[in-house]
Design an enzyme around this catalytic site. Structure first.
Site, short mmCIF file in Angstrom:
data_model
loop_
_atom_site.label_atom_id
_atom_site.label_comp_id
_atom_site.label_asym_id
_atom_site.label_seq_id
_atom_site.Cartn_x
_atom_site.Cartn_y
_atom_site.Cartn_z
N GLY A 46 31.86 39.42 32.31
CA GLY A 46 32.63 38.36 31.66
C GLY A 46 32.93 37.23 32.62
O GLY A 46 33.02 37.45 33.83
N GLN A 51 36.93 29.83 35.98
CA GLN A 51 36.46 30.45 37.23
C GLN A 51 35.35 29.65 37.90
O GLN A 51 35.05 29.87 39.07
CB GLN A 51 35.94 31.87 36.94
CG GLN A 51 37.02 32.84 36.52
CD GLN A 51 36.42 34.19 36.18
OE1 GLN A 51 36.06 34.44 35.04
NE2 GLN A 51 36.29 35.05 37.18
N CYS A 91 37.10 41.60 38.91
CA CYS A 91 36.96 40.20 38.51
C CYS A 91 36.08 39.49 39.53
O CYS A 91 36.23 39.71 40.74
CB CYS A 91 38.34 39.55 38.47
SG CYS A 91 38.31 37.81 38.02
N GLU A 134 39.56 38.06 30.03
CA GLU A 134 39.06 36.67 30.06
C GLU A 134 40.05 35.70 29.43
O GLU A 134 40.20 34.57 29.90
CB GLU A 134 37.70 36.57 29.36
CG GLU A 134 36.58 37.42 29.96
CD GLU A 134 36.41 37.27 31.46
OE1 GLU A 134 36.67 36.18 32.00
OE2 GLU A 134 36.04 38.26 32.11
N HIS A 137 42.52 34.47 31.86
CA HIS A 137 42.04 33.39 32.73
C HIS A 137 42.36 32.01 32.14
O HIS A 137 42.63 31.06 32.87
CB HIS A 137 40.52 33.48 32.93
CG HIS A 137 40.10 34.47 33.98
ND1 HIS A 137 40.46 34.35 35.31
CD2 HIS A 137 39.34 35.58 33.91
CE1 HIS A 137 39.93 35.34 36.00
NE2 HIS A 137 39.25 36.11 35.17
NI NI Z 1 38.17 37.80 35.77
#
Ligand code: NI
Length: 164
Positions: A46, A51, A91, A134, A137
């Site tokens: 993911g 990111q 992650c 996710e 995030h």
């Molecule tokens: Ni992550």
């Protein structure tokens, strides 16, 4: 397509709140394609746009063993949650760190795909964990925010040392 650079904790850009996507043009399709390429190359299951330093509500996921079931969620919202499950999460923005996090067992999420078409997905297990991870995030939250601050500081020291 291009492999994008993934930001690492404690980069403050990971703490930004993502904005909603309103236009479904070529630039969104390119972001999604690049994100899939970046996620598969990592390899990861993911990736949120935040990111890769794109603060928009875009997520790509593939939890299949053969990595052939790509799922893209844009402007996602969890509309129902049920039960609890615990899983040792990792992650791409927090390399080599794995910690147990408690999440809902079953979720229903509403989102748009890369063409801007809306869909609803009810799921459980790893996919439900991944979607919840996710979605965090998108509001600047990381899975290590669920562990003690002492542990998180140790992780920060370790990652900063690796960078030098
Ligand atoms: Ni992550």
């Amino acid at each position: 397509m291009a492999i994008l650079q993934v930001l690492h904790f404690p980069n403050i850009r990971l703490r930004v709140k993502a904005t909603t996507v309103n236009k479904f043009d070529n630039s969104v399709r390119k972001i999604v394609a690049d994100m899939f390429e970046t996620m598969y190359a990592a390899p990861g299951i993911g990736l949120a746009a935040i990111q890769v330093n794109i603060p928009q509500q875009i997520i790509v996921i593939d939890v299949s063993e053969k990595q052939n079931q790509p799922l893209c969620l844009i402007n996602p919202k969890i509309i129902a949650k049920e039960g609890k499950q615990t899983f040792e999460e990792g992650c791409l923005s927090v390399p080599d760190v794995f910690e147990e996090v408690e999440r809902a067992e079953k979720i229903t999420v509403e989102a748009l795909n890369q063409k801007g078409e809306s869909f609803t997905l009810s799921t459980d297990g790893l996919l439900a964990i991944c979607i919840q991870h996710e979605l965090d995030h998108l509001i600047g939250k990381l899975f290590i925010d669920y562990i003690s601050s002492l542990k998180r500081q140790r992780i920060q020291k370790k990652l900063l040392k690796q960078k030098r």
